[in-house]
Design an enzyme around this catalytic site. Structure first.
Site, mmCIF file in Angstrom:
data_model
loop_
_atom_site.group_PDB
_atom_site.id
_atom_site.type_symbol
_atom_site.label_atom_id
_atom_site.label_comp_id
_atom_site.label_asym_id
_atom_site.label_seq_id
_atom_site.Cartn_x
_atom_site.Cartn_y
_atom_site.Cartn_z
ATOM 1 N N ASP A 333 1.985 25.676 4.455
ATOM 2 C CA ASP A 333 1.472 24.441 4.156
ATOM 3 C C ASP A 333 1.305 24.039 5.971
ATOM 4 O O ASP A 333 1.137 24.719 6.867
ATOM 5 C CB ASP A 333 2.916 23.706 3.644
ATOM 6 N N ASP A 621 7.830 23.953 -0.931
ATOM 7 C CA ASP A 621 8.525 23.952 -1.391
ATOM 8 C C ASP A 621 8.595 22.698 -2.699
ATOM 9 O O ASP A 621 10.192 22.587 -2.579
ATOM 10 C CB ASP A 621 8.552 22.986 -0.103
ATOM 11 N N ASP A 625 5.339 24.876 -6.843
ATOM 12 C CA ASP A 625 4.986 26.135 -5.864
ATOM 13 C C ASP A 625 5.703 26.672 -6.611
ATOM 14 O O ASP A 625 5.585 28.133 -6.451
ATOM 15 C CB ASP A 625 5.564 25.578 -4.656
#
Lengths: 893, 278
Positions: A333, A621, A625
């Site tokens: 990310d 997170d 996901d």
């Protein structure tokens, strides 16, 4: 019915018609019928045999089966001929197999917590309208056609189509990962079903407003149910270490069993008794199987996981420790992992030139206007509120502004409006009074009539000036900045301060732009560079705009700073339309940044990378996901900003959310694999002197030099601590300078087998057997003479054979530390466990000969000090010859 | 011609939307509803339900023809007598309403129709009535039939007009005991075989789809549990409809597959159709 419509495209009236429902809701009989047809509204896949199956599965691997069969043979042997302690051995083998299986089972059990976290997103009870009455029912009993009553604070229990709503705002973050509220409507929309804003999705929550919706999908058929289904159904990929261990166990089992059976048959043909043959077969099998190896794997991984925890990577599944070391691609990310997730205003730009505003007074005014359109509170010395508003307040204070006085001047605040994409406020301080707006430039542009210049001058705008301002905005955005426009209008004394925002928003003067960014974590560029040196590809997967993503990618070194091709960025809309093979092609061409990506698209990226046979680590997170975290070889959840679901689905939790911690974990993982190879090599060496006595025993009329219990005392006793010591060896300096070992980088390679069995193993066998026969001959034994197991001469001879192996393992241990260096040259005594291991070998080699209680258990006896001293000669013998081999090999290479 | 074997059940009502849509793709623009009076639904309720179907047919410009017959020997034989054999009679029927003691397909009339092989049959289980028989995103699970896509095409063509995404899935099955020890080399070889098969099927689809445009992707998975894998892929790809072929294999393998199909129909996250062409 119009051609090709789905539920989101119907009018509220049609929704009732097509779902067989009505504004008064369903009747009890209809509910019952539908419940029978589609099942209960639950996202849990109930499988009452799941854990039993999982437990049984742990007993189906070769190694466990072999240990169980061996223990059964021991019990049979003890039954046939009691008093030989074979039952003790049987219990020991059974205990090892049970411990191994139970440990794996507990690991699997602990990994299945994601479901519990997911269930928290669904309500227990809901309000529905049935037969014209509002009633509370269990959410599990909802069926398609049920009319849901939704109010503020509710969690949505099933996918439902809105038929009535009043300012209904929902948080769809559990599904989309986007925390921005979504305003819903009850009108038909012509979008894809899962993108429609007239659908209330299960698992999401109502932030404000009320509404009524007709359920059309329940349980696993909801969008949330699909996430839950994947979180339960996706099985963790077999880790590289698991695959290699399975291969090793298969090879060793095959060798052990075929050798055991061949010589059992040979014994039967040559007319030996069944008892002798059984003991012999057992011995061969036990000698071939490194019983202590798998428990040592587990212990070493557990200790490594503790080390990783100190580096902020909390490991949930032990195999993840090593899997992280084998990673070839890290999908990370951006926000919070590469960056600090702390909005900071880094630019205060002039609308026309785009240059930083230098004039202190103008800067102060600009911040004050921005603050006027913000909503920030000061609590316990810290600002709280929207992250952007907090950043404005912080900068204003840092520039010398008086926060409390300025906030006191804000007489009216217009909160950020999703549709308007801006917030505003009215400021009054004595005679100074103005209306200020802060928001997206596109949203403010129609209201701007002038620009603020230096020295408080104004420039009236026309379309060509506005186009120049557009260019400034694009240039700032291309630099990775989030651009916020700030505009104002001085209010005259008689102007109505209570007027609506629409009335106040006219004739605005554009004061300037705030360039906002989320700064890079300072150790990220170095960590990315380290990854590149280690042959690991780093891909950024973010929901952000491509320009922002590319800018950060350049700053942290994922993409070359001078790259202007744009080929390394793939936006989500393109990714959505791509086939897997096309995505693979783009990845091979060098795509490094996935922008505007949805959580579901992470799965697509993982699938493509796996098709490329890459070992993939994925960070995440959000709730959505969870499937991607499970599908990746190593799922990494964020400890700080991650949801419980993501944390439950991941194998590793980053306690500081920092990318650099992943890289530290990779280094630890590579080190542990390198160390596992070292101690596998170490342990297999002792198999040589364990097997050879049995071969000599069956072929020649000589006593057996090593009993089964003595073999186990090495494999499950003295070899364990030295093996663990090798597992604790520090990383080699070059560990992050070489490429990942790939899917086929084996643990049990032919060269390792040859080195263990045919070189070092034979050396140990040769020297221990030499001393064994030396003791026998010195004691008066004649070739072909049978000796009883209680004979003191036999006990002394087996004692020295065992003692010699133990001592020679010290030389083997030192040599295993490095592939080419001697092993004595660097920090031998820094590894305390190594010292303890050596001490154990020394004490045990003495005790088996001279400490009667141990001699009684192991059927050993004392030898003369001269012979014991000769056993010590084994240490320099094995160490020296192995070092010579290293020198020659290095010279050749 | 589309024949809709209607049992008057709730699932039957939901299945009717598919039958209507299929009929709208035919030249005849006609749907023949066949109902065998087995007393499972009252005449009044049946009439009301058929009226609704008739209205929805009208929205599509479809002519509905109802053929309501008494039970002869049994419902299956009555249906076989009512529907002419041959490739031109495409039969759409539903799976049975589930109850703990009964299966979705095993032992049902739909299974009998599939097994007899007298005409192409599609047995549907609808779990998302909100799709209104218009799923748009399809997952076609292929077992490697030597005839390629021919059997599936009979039914696939009815989705062509509205479909947006089609995922072709080939699960390469490996035995439970072999799977954990499958070498990378063998996995690659299986994936290659699967890819070869799917690319042939994709070619067939491209050449037969005419002017209809949609996103077509292929997926090959090596797995020991083909049902679990299909279910996983359906969730992963967010498919709205699963199209799966019924087995034409000998009875013993059919028996084994029967239990697996039941599991699939029980857990399927989207609408599902089990077909058998001619």
């Amino acid at each position: 019915m119009t051609r090709g419509r789905q539920i989101q495209e119907l009018s509220p009236g049609e929704v009732f018609q097509f779902l067989g429902s009505r504004p008064q809701g369903l009747h009890a009989q209809e509910v019952e019928e539908r419940l029978r047809e589609v099942g209960r509204n639950t996202v849990e896949m109930r499988d009452r045999w799941k854990w039993l199956r999982s437990l049984v599965k742990q007993f189906t691997n070769f190694f466990t089966i072999l240990l169980i069969v061996s223990s059964l043979i021991c019990f049979i042997a003890d039954h046939i001929q009691p008093g030989e302690s074979m039952n003790v051995l049987g219990w020991a083998l059974l205990a090892v197999s049970l411990l191994n299986a139970l440990f794996s089972f507990i690991q699997e059990f602990r990994a299945e917590r994601a479901m519990e976290a997911l269930k928290k997103f669904l309500p227990q009870k809901v309000l529905v309208n049935r037969s014209g009455r509002n009633e509370q029912v269990l959410a599990e009993e909802l069926v398609p056609g049920d009319l849901l009553i939704l109010t503020e604070g509710d969690r949505i229990p099933a996918d439902s189509r809105l038929v009535r709503c009043e300012e209904l705002v929902v948080n769809n973050a559990p599904l989309t990962g986007e925390s921005e509220p979504v305003l819903l409507t009850d009108q038909p929309v012509s979008k894809r079903l899962n993108e429609s804003n007239n659908i209330a999705f299960a698992g999401c929550s109502i932030l404000k407003g009320t509404g009524e919706a007709v359920v059309f999908a329940t349980g696993l058929r909801t969008e949330f149910g699909k996430v839950a289904h994947l979180s339960q159904a996706l099985r963790r990929t077999v880790s590289p270490l698991e695959r290699e261990t399975a291969h090793m166990v298969r090879v060793l089992t095959l060798i052990a069993v075929s050798m055991g059976f061949s010589f059992f048959l040979y014994g039967v043909i040559s007319g030996r008794s069944l008892w002798v043959n059984l003991v012999f077969m057992m011995g061969i099998i036990v000698a071939n199987v490194p019983e202590g190896l798998l428990p040592t794997f587990t212990l070493s991984l557990a200790i490594a996981s503790l080390r990783m925890a100190k580096k902020n990577a909390l490991v949930k599944g032990l195999n993840a420790v090593e899997a992280l070391g084998a990673v070839q691609t890290i999908c990370t990310d951006k926000t919070g992992t590469l960056t600090l997730n702390q909005l900071t205003i880094t630019h205060l730009a002039d609308p026309l030139s785009g240059n930083d505003v230098a004039d202190v007074k103008r800067r102060h005014l600009l911040f004050e206007q921005a603050l006027c359109a913000s909503s920030v509170r000061m609590t316990e010395g810290a600002f709280s509120g929207d992250p952007l508003d907090v950043a404005v307040a912080r900068e204003y204070r840092d520039e010398g502004g008086d926060f409390n006085t300025s906030v006191a001047g804000i007489k009216k605040h217009f909160a950020f409006d999703l549709e308007k994409r801006r917030a505003a406020g009215v400021f009054v301080d004595g005679t100074r009074r103005f209306f200020a707006v802060k928001g997206a430039w596109e949203a403010l542009r129609p209201f701007v009539s002038a620009l603020e210049r230096d020295n408080s001058t104004r420039l009236d705008v026309n379309e060509s000036i506005l186009e120049k301002v557009d260019e400034t905005v694009h240039a700032l955005a291309a630099g990775g900045l989030r651009v916020i426009a700030v505009a104002f209008r001085p209010l005259s004394a008689g102007e109505d301060l209570e007027a609506d925002q629409d009335d106040l928003e006219k004739g605005l003067t554009l004061a300037g732009f705030l360039g906002v960014e989320d700064p890079l974590r300072k150790d990220v560029p170095a960590a990315v560079a380290k990854c590149h040196r280690a042959g690991i590809e780093v891909l950024m997967v973010t929901g952000d705009h491509p320009d922002t993503a590319l800018s950060v990618a350049k700053k942290c070194g994922l993409v070359a700073p001078d790259d202007s091709t744009g080929h390394q960025v793939l936006p989500g809309d393109l990714l959505e339309r791509m086939k897997e093979e096309e995505l693979i092609l783009r990845l091979e061409e060098g795509v490094r940044v996935f922008a505007r990506t949805t959580p579901e698209q992470k799965m697509k990226i993982i699938s493509a990378l796996k098709s490329m046979e890459k070992v993939v680590a994925m960070t995440g997170d959000g709730v959505n996901d969870a499937p991607a975290l499970k599908a990746a070889d190593v799922g990494i959840a964020m400890g700080r900003q991650g949801t419980d679901v993501a944390r439950a689905a991941a194998q590793i939790i980053l306690l500081d959310d920092n990318f650099a911690s992943i890289v530290s974990g990779v280094e630890e993982g590579r080190t542990i694999f390198s160390n596992i190879r070292k101690f596998t090599n170490y342990v297999l060496v002792s198999n040589g002197p364990e097997i050879l006595p049995y071969l000599i025993y069956i072929l020649l009329p000589v006593p057996l030099a090593l009993t089964v219990i003595q073999i186990l005392s090495i494999d499950l006793g003295t070899d364990i601590i030295p093996s663990m010591a090798l597992g604790q060896e520090p990383p080699a300096p070059e560990i992050m300078e070489r490429p990942p070992r790939g899917q086929e980088g084996g643990l049990l390679t032919p060269s390792l087998i040859i080195h263990s069995y045919l070189f070092l193993g034979l050396l140990e066998a040769f020297w221990s057997m030499t001393l064994f026969f030396a003791v026998l001959i010195h004691g008066g034994w004649k070739f072909g003479q049978d000796l009883g197991t209680a004979d003191p001469l036999y006990r002394s001879a087996t004692g020295i054979a065992l003692s010699t192996i133990l001592l020679m393992q010290i030389g083997n241990l030192a040599g295993r530390r490095f592939a080419f260096r001697s092993g004595l040259d660097s920090g031998l005594w820094k590894n305390k466990l190594l010292f303890v291991g050596i001490l154990i070998q020394v004490i045990f080699s003495w005790a088996v000969l001279y400490w009667p209680p141990l001699g009684k258990i192991l059927w050993t006896g004392p030898v003369s000090p001269g012979i014991y001293l000769a056993a010590w000669f084994g240490i320099p013998l094995i160490f020296g010859l192995d070092y010579l081999r290293k020198r020659i090999k290095r010279g050749v290479e | 011609m589309i024949y809709f074997a209607y049992d008057g059940s709730l699932n039957g009502d939901w299945v009717s939307r598919y039958a209507i849509r299929f009929a709208s793709h035919t030249e005849e623009r006609k749907l023949i509803l066949v109902h065998i009076r087995d007393q499972s639904v009252s005449a009044e309720v049946l009439e009301e339900k058929i009226d609704r179907i008739n209205r929805e047919c009208g929205d599509f410009g479809i002519r509905l023809s109802s053929d309501i017959r008494p039970v002869e020997k049994n419902v299956t034989d009555s249906l076989l007598n009512a529907i002419p054999a041959g490739p031109d009679s495409v039969v759409v029927c539903g799976t049975r309403i589930h109850s703990p003691k009964k299966a979705y397909l095993a032992g049902t009339i739909s299974e009998n129709l599939l097994r007899r092989g007298r005409f192409p049959v599609l047995a549907l289980r609808v779990v998302q009535p909100g799709l209104l028989g218009n799923p748009r995103d399809l997952l076609v699970a292929l077992a490697g039939h030597p005839r390629g896509f021919a059997a599936a095409w009979t039914f696939f063509q009815f989705f062509l007009r509205d479909v947006e995404k089609v995922h072709l899935l080939r699960v390469m099955p490996v035995s439970l005991f072999r799977f954990p020890y499958l070498s990378l080399k063998k996995t690659r070889s299986l994936r290659r075989d699967g890819a070869r098969y799917l690319s042939q099927v994709a070619e067939e689809i491209y050449s037969a789809r005419g002017a209809f445009e949609f996103h077509l992707d292929t997926h090959i998975v090596v797995a020991e549990d083909w049902v679990g894998e299909i279910l996983t892929q359906a969730s992963k790809l967010k498919s709205r409809f699963l199209l799966l072929g019924a087995t034409e294999q000998p009875w013993l393998r059919r028996l084994v597959r029967r239990g697996q199909l039941e599991r699939l129909l029980g857990q399927v996250p989207c609408d599902a159709g089990i077909y058998r062409g001619l």
